[in-house]
Design a protein around this motif. Structure first.
Motif, PDB file in Angstrom:
ATOM      1  N   GLY A 197      17.556 -28.583  31.947  1.00 27.17           N
ATOM      2  CA  GLY A 197      18.643 -28.448  30.986  1.00 27.17           C
ATOM      3  C   GLY A 197      18.140 -28.552  29.559  1.00 27.17           C
ATOM      4  O   GLY A 197      16.945 -28.754  29.310  1.00 27.17           O
ATOM      5  N   HIS A 198      19.067 -28.415  28.632  1.00 25.02           N
ATOM      6  CA  HIS A 198      18.727 -28.526  27.219  1.00 25.02           C
ATOM      7  C   HIS A 198      18.481 -29.981  26.855  1.00 25.02           C
ATOM      8  O   HIS A 198      19.103 -30.891  27.396  1.00 25.02           O
ATOM      9  CB  HIS A 198      19.863 -27.971  26.361  1.00 25.02           C
ATOM     10  CG  HIS A 198      20.120 -26.512  26.572  1.00 25.02           C
ATOM     11  ND1 HIS A 198      19.195 -25.549  26.247  1.00 25.02           N
ATOM     12  CD2 HIS A 198      21.188 -25.854  27.073  1.00 25.02           C
ATOM     13  CE1 HIS A 198      19.688 -24.348  26.537  1.00 25.02           C
ATOM     14  NE2 HIS A 198      20.891 -24.516  27.051  1.00 25.02           N
ATOM     15  N   VAL A 199      17.563 -30.197  25.927  1.00 23.90           N
ATOM     16  CA  VAL A 199      17.279 -31.533  25.428  1.00 23.90           C
ATOM     17  C   VAL A 199      17.332 -31.516  23.907  1.00 23.90           C
ATOM     18  O   VAL A 199      17.291 -30.457  23.278  1.00 23.90           O
ATOM     19  CB  VAL A 199      15.905 -32.047  25.910  1.00 23.90           C
ATOM     20  CG1 VAL A 199      15.913 -32.254  27.424  1.00 23.90           C
ATOM     21  CG2 VAL A 199      14.780 -31.090  25.521  1.00 23.90           C
ATOM     22  N   GLY A 200      17.445 -32.705  23.326  1.00 20.16           N
ATOM     23  CA  GLY A 200      17.543 -32.791  21.871  1.00 20.16           C
ATOM     24  C   GLY A 200      17.190 -34.180  21.401  1.00 20.16           C
ATOM     25  O   GLY A 200      16.270 -34.818  21.910  1.00 20.16           O
ATOM     26  N   LEU A 210      20.227 -35.001  25.286  1.00 17.95           N
ATOM     27  CA  LEU A 210      19.423 -36.214  25.267  1.00 17.95           C
ATOM     28  C   LEU A 210      17.941 -35.888  25.107  1.00 17.95           C
ATOM     29  O   LEU A 210      17.480 -34.814  25.493  1.00 17.95           O
ATOM     30  CB  LEU A 210      19.627 -36.991  26.559  1.00 17.95           C
ATOM     31  CG  LEU A 210      21.044 -37.481  26.856  1.00 17.95           C
ATOM     32  CD1 LEU A 210      21.051 -38.302  28.136  1.00 17.95           C
ATOM     33  CD2 LEU A 210      21.612 -38.278  25.706  1.00 17.95           C
ATOM     34  N   PRO A 211      17.163 -36.813  24.566  1.00 16.83           N
ATOM     35  CA  PRO A 211      15.711 -36.601  24.513  1.00 16.83           C
ATOM     36  C   PRO A 211      15.123 -36.534  25.917  1.00 16.83           C
ATOM     37  O   PRO A 211      15.599 -37.205  26.837  1.00 16.83           O
ATOM     38  CB  PRO A 211      15.205 -37.835  23.757  1.00 16.83           C
ATOM     39  CG  PRO A 211      16.391 -38.396  23.047  1.00 16.83           C
ATOM     40  CD  PRO A 211      17.577 -38.066  23.913  1.00 16.83           C
ATOM     41  N   ALA A 212      14.078 -35.748  26.064  1.00 12.81           N
ATOM     42  CA  ALA A 212      13.441 -35.607  27.376  1.00 12.81           C
ATOM     43  C   ALA A 212      12.948 -36.949  27.899  1.00 12.81           C
ATOM     44  O   ALA A 212      13.070 -37.238  29.091  1.00 12.81           O
ATOM     45  CB  ALA A 212      12.291 -34.612  27.286  1.00 12.81           C
ATOM     46  N   HIS A 213      12.420 -37.792  27.013  1.00 18.39           N
ATOM     47  CA  HIS A 213      11.892 -39.078  27.485  1.00 18.39           C
ATOM     48  C   HIS A 213      13.006 -39.978  28.005  1.00 18.39           C
ATOM     49  O   HIS A 213      12.783 -40.792  28.907  1.00 18.39           O
ATOM     50  CB  HIS A 213      11.104 -39.779  26.373  1.00 18.39           C
ATOM     51  CG  HIS A 213      11.947 -40.290  25.239  1.00 18.39           C
ATOM     52  ND1 HIS A 213      12.627 -41.494  25.290  1.00 18.39           N
ATOM     53  CD2 HIS A 213      12.215 -39.758  24.027  1.00 18.39           C
ATOM     54  CE1 HIS A 213      13.277 -41.684  24.149  1.00 18.39           C
ATOM     55  NE2 HIS A 213      13.058 -40.641  23.381  1.00 18.39           N
ATOM     56  N   GLN A 214      14.228 -39.840  27.464  1.00 16.14           N
ATOM     57  CA  GLN A 214      15.350 -40.639  27.960  1.00 16.14           C
ATOM     58  C   GLN A 214      15.763 -40.185  29.349  1.00 16.14           C
ATOM     59  O   GLN A 214      16.059 -41.009  30.222  1.00 16.14           O
ATOM     60  CB  GLN A 214      16.532 -40.554  26.999  1.00 16.14           C
ATOM     61  CG  GLN A 214      17.695 -41.469  27.381  1.00 16.14           C
ATOM     62  CD  GLN A 214      18.817 -41.467  26.364  1.00 16.14           C
ATOM     63  OE1 GLN A 214      18.660 -40.958  25.238  1.00 16.14           O
ATOM     64  NE2 GLN A 214      19.949 -42.021  26.726  1.00 16.14           N
ATOM     65  N   PHE A 274      14.439 -26.977  25.883  1.00 15.23           N
ATOM     66  CA  PHE A 274      14.919 -27.234  27.235  1.00 15.23           C
ATOM     67  C   PHE A 274      13.781 -27.781  28.070  1.00 15.23           C
ATOM     68  O   PHE A 274      12.605 -27.526  27.803  1.00 15.23           O
ATOM     69  CB  PHE A 274      15.571 -26.008  27.871  1.00 15.23           C
ATOM     70  CG  PHE A 274      14.846 -24.702  27.689  1.00 15.23           C
ATOM     71  CD1 PHE A 274      14.165 -24.115  28.736  1.00 15.23           C
ATOM     72  CD2 PHE A 274      14.888 -24.032  26.463  1.00 15.23           C
ATOM     73  CE1 PHE A 274      13.523 -22.901  28.586  1.00 15.23           C
ATOM     74  CE2 PHE A 274      14.248 -22.817  26.304  1.00 15.23           C
ATOM     75  CZ  PHE A 274      13.561 -22.252  27.364  1.00 15.23           C
ATOM     76  N   ALA A 275      14.154 -28.610  29.030  1.00 11.94           N
ATOM     77  CA  ALA A 275      13.161 -29.336  29.813  1.00 11.94           C
ATOM     78  C   ALA A 275      13.462 -29.217  31.295  1.00 11.94           C
ATOM     79  O   ALA A 275      14.624 -29.086  31.699  1.00 11.94           O
ATOM     80  CB  ALA A 275      13.133 -30.808  29.412  1.00 11.94           C
ATOM     81  N   VAL A 321       8.552 -29.282  28.876  1.00  9.66           N
ATOM     82  CA  VAL A 321       9.461 -29.151  27.738  1.00  9.66           C
ATOM     83  C   VAL A 321       9.095 -27.863  27.018  1.00  9.66           C
ATOM     84  O   VAL A 321       7.948 -27.673  26.606  1.00  9.66           O
ATOM     85  CB  VAL A 321       9.362 -30.350  26.784  1.00  9.66           C
ATOM     86  CG1 VAL A 321      10.291 -30.140  25.586  1.00  9.66           C
ATOM     87  CG2 VAL A 321       9.722 -31.643  27.501  1.00  9.66           C
ATOM     88  N   GLN A 322      10.070 -26.977  26.887  1.00 11.00           N
ATOM     89  CA  GLN A 322       9.839 -25.680  26.268  1.00 11.00           C
ATOM     90  C   GLN A 322      10.520 -25.605  24.908  1.00 11.00           C
ATOM     91  O   GLN A 322      11.638 -26.093  24.729  1.00 11.00           O
ATOM     92  CB  GLN A 322      10.372 -24.563  27.180  1.00 11.00           C
ATOM     93  CG  GLN A 322       9.619 -24.465  28.500  1.00 11.00           C
ATOM     94  CD  GLN A 322      10.230 -23.444  29.429  1.00 11.00           C
ATOM     95  OE1 GLN A 322      10.846 -23.796  30.433  1.00 11.00           O
ATOM     96  NE2 GLN A 322      10.060 -22.168  29.111  1.00 11.00           N
ATOM     97  N   GLU A 323       9.844 -24.989  23.976  1.00 10.84           N
ATOM     98  CA  GLU A 323      10.388 -24.834  22.627  1.00 10.84           C
ATOM     99  C   GLU A 323      11.468 -23.763  22.609  1.00 10.84           C
ATOM    100  O   GLU A 323      11.507 -22.892  23.488  1.00 10.84           O
ATOM    101  CB  GLU A 323       9.263 -24.462  21.660  1.00 10.84           C
ATOM    102  CG  GLU A 323       8.189 -25.527  21.514  1.00 10.84           C
ATOM    103  CD  GLU A 323       8.734 -26.825  20.954  1.00 10.84           C
ATOM    104  OE1 GLU A 323       9.631 -26.776  20.078  1.00 10.84           O
ATOM    105  OE2 GLU A 323       8.271 -27.891  21.400  1.00 10.84           O
ATOM    106  N   PRO A 324      12.378 -23.803  21.629  1.00 10.41           N
ATOM    107  CA  PRO A 324      13.427 -22.773  21.543  1.00 10.41           C
ATOM    108  C   PRO A 324      12.826 -21.378  21.387  1.00 10.41           C
ATOM    109  O   PRO A 324      11.775 -21.198  20.770  1.00 10.41           O
ATOM    110  CB  PRO A 324      14.205 -23.167  20.284  1.00 10.41           C
ATOM    111  CG  PRO A 324      13.897 -24.603  20.062  1.00 10.41           C
ATOM    112  CD  PRO A 324      12.501 -24.810  20.560  1.00 10.41           C
ATOM    113  N   ASP A 325      13.508 -20.406  21.985  1.00 14.76           N
ATOM    114  CA  ASP A 325      13.080 -19.020  21.798  1.00 14.76           C
ATOM    115  C   ASP A 325      14.028 -18.340  20.809  1.00 14.76           C
ATOM    116  O   ASP A 325      14.833 -18.990  20.144  1.00 14.76           O
ATOM    117  CB  ASP A 325      13.022 -18.268  23.125  1.00 14.76           C
ATOM    118  CG  ASP A 325      14.365 -18.235  23.839  1.00 14.76           C
ATOM    119  OD1 ASP A 325      15.417 -18.435  23.194  1.00 14.76           O
ATOM    120  OD2 ASP A 325      14.380 -17.997  25.060  1.00 14.76           O
ATOM    121  N   GLU A 326      13.938 -17.023  20.696  1.00 11.51           N
ATOM    122  CA  GLU A 326      14.750 -16.311  19.711  1.00 11.51           C
ATOM    123  C   GLU A 326      16.229 -16.345  20.046  1.00 11.51           C
ATOM    124  O   GLU A 326      17.077 -16.212  19.165  1.00 11.51           O
ATOM    125  CB  GLU A 326      14.274 -14.853  19.613  1.00 11.51           C
ATOM    126  CG  GLU A 326      12.860 -14.712  19.043  1.00 11.51           C
ATOM    127  CD  GLU A 326      12.427 -13.264  18.980  1.00 11.51           C
ATOM    128  OE1 GLU A 326      13.190 -12.397  19.471  1.00 11.51           O
ATOM    129  OE2 GLU A 326      11.337 -12.991  18.451  1.00 11.51           O
TER     130      GLU A 326
END
Length: 222
Positions: A150-153, A176-180, A208-209, A197-202
């Motif tokens: 899912g998405h992380v932040g 939520l943060p991936a580490h949480q 997202f993780a 953990v993948q960085e945002p794309d265009e």
């Protein structure tokens, strides 16, 4: 168990947007190579374990469930939205889909070979994620596998007013943060075997993780 109040908003919102969601969201074959590889790795782990079927929790219109079946895994889907389940049953009549909530699964203890929670836990309030992860742990067989994605932040809490197709929605969304998320999985007694953990794309503005985890086996002393 009394149903958590947030589920009513999730159910109503996804019933409203279901048809547009099915038309707009990518199929598994259209995902990026890394996301596809995590799904494939999960399927191979489940097959190798021989523990039982995969439950796709928050299955939506059933596309990822069908993808798992196409990879040779026995899979079924559960979603809180009756309309999503209608769409899944119509598209994939040979697979099993049912309405239900991941907060209280109608599944016996230690019976699943795998659980797939693919972009389906982000509407859960963070304080209730331990309840959800405890259900995952309860229903997985020892040696069974979990794929959570899912998405992380950084802990963002959003309340969008409109969703897929511009329809009104009332659910909340949490990033939520991936580490949480990893810490919560560890607290639920899962062993994390891989995380990505993948960085945002265009197209997407959020990281997202994906987490591969397993329920440890308990060995009897010799």
């Amino acid at each position: 168990m009394t149903e958590p109040s947030y589920l009513a908003a999730v159910r109503e919102s996804y019933d409203t947007v279901a048809d547009d969601y099915a038309a707009l969201v990518k199929t598994p074959s259209e995902l990026d190579p890394l996301s596809r590889s995590m799904l494939t790795a999960f399927a191979e782990l489940v097959q190798a374990s021989g523990r039982g079927p995969v439950a796709d929790l928050g299955c939506g219109p059933g596309r990822v469930t069908a993808h798992m079946a196409g990879l040779g895994v026995s899979a079924f889907g559960i979603d809180v939205s009756p309309r999503m389940i209608e769409l899944a049953r119509s598209a994939y009549p040979d697979l099993r889909f049912s309405v239900g909530s991941m907060t209280a699964l109608e599944i016996e203890d230690d019976t699943l070979g795998g659980i797939l929670a693919y972009y389906s836990t982000h509407h859960t309030p963070p304080e209730l994620l331990p309840v959800v992860f405890a259900e995952f742990h309860r229903t997985l067989a020892p040696g069974g596998h979990l794929l959570l994605a899912g998405h992380v932040g950084t802990g963002e809490h959003r309340r969008p007013t409109h969703g897929y197709g511009g329809h009104p929605v009332s659910y909340a969304s949490y990033r939520l943060p991936a580490h949480q998320l990893a810490e919560l999985l560890n607290q639920a007694e899962f062993t994390i075997t891989a995380q990505l953990v993948q960085e945002p794309d265009e197209e997407l503005n959020w990281k997202f993780a994906s987490f591969l985890a397993c329920k440890p086996t308990t060995e009897e002393p010799a």
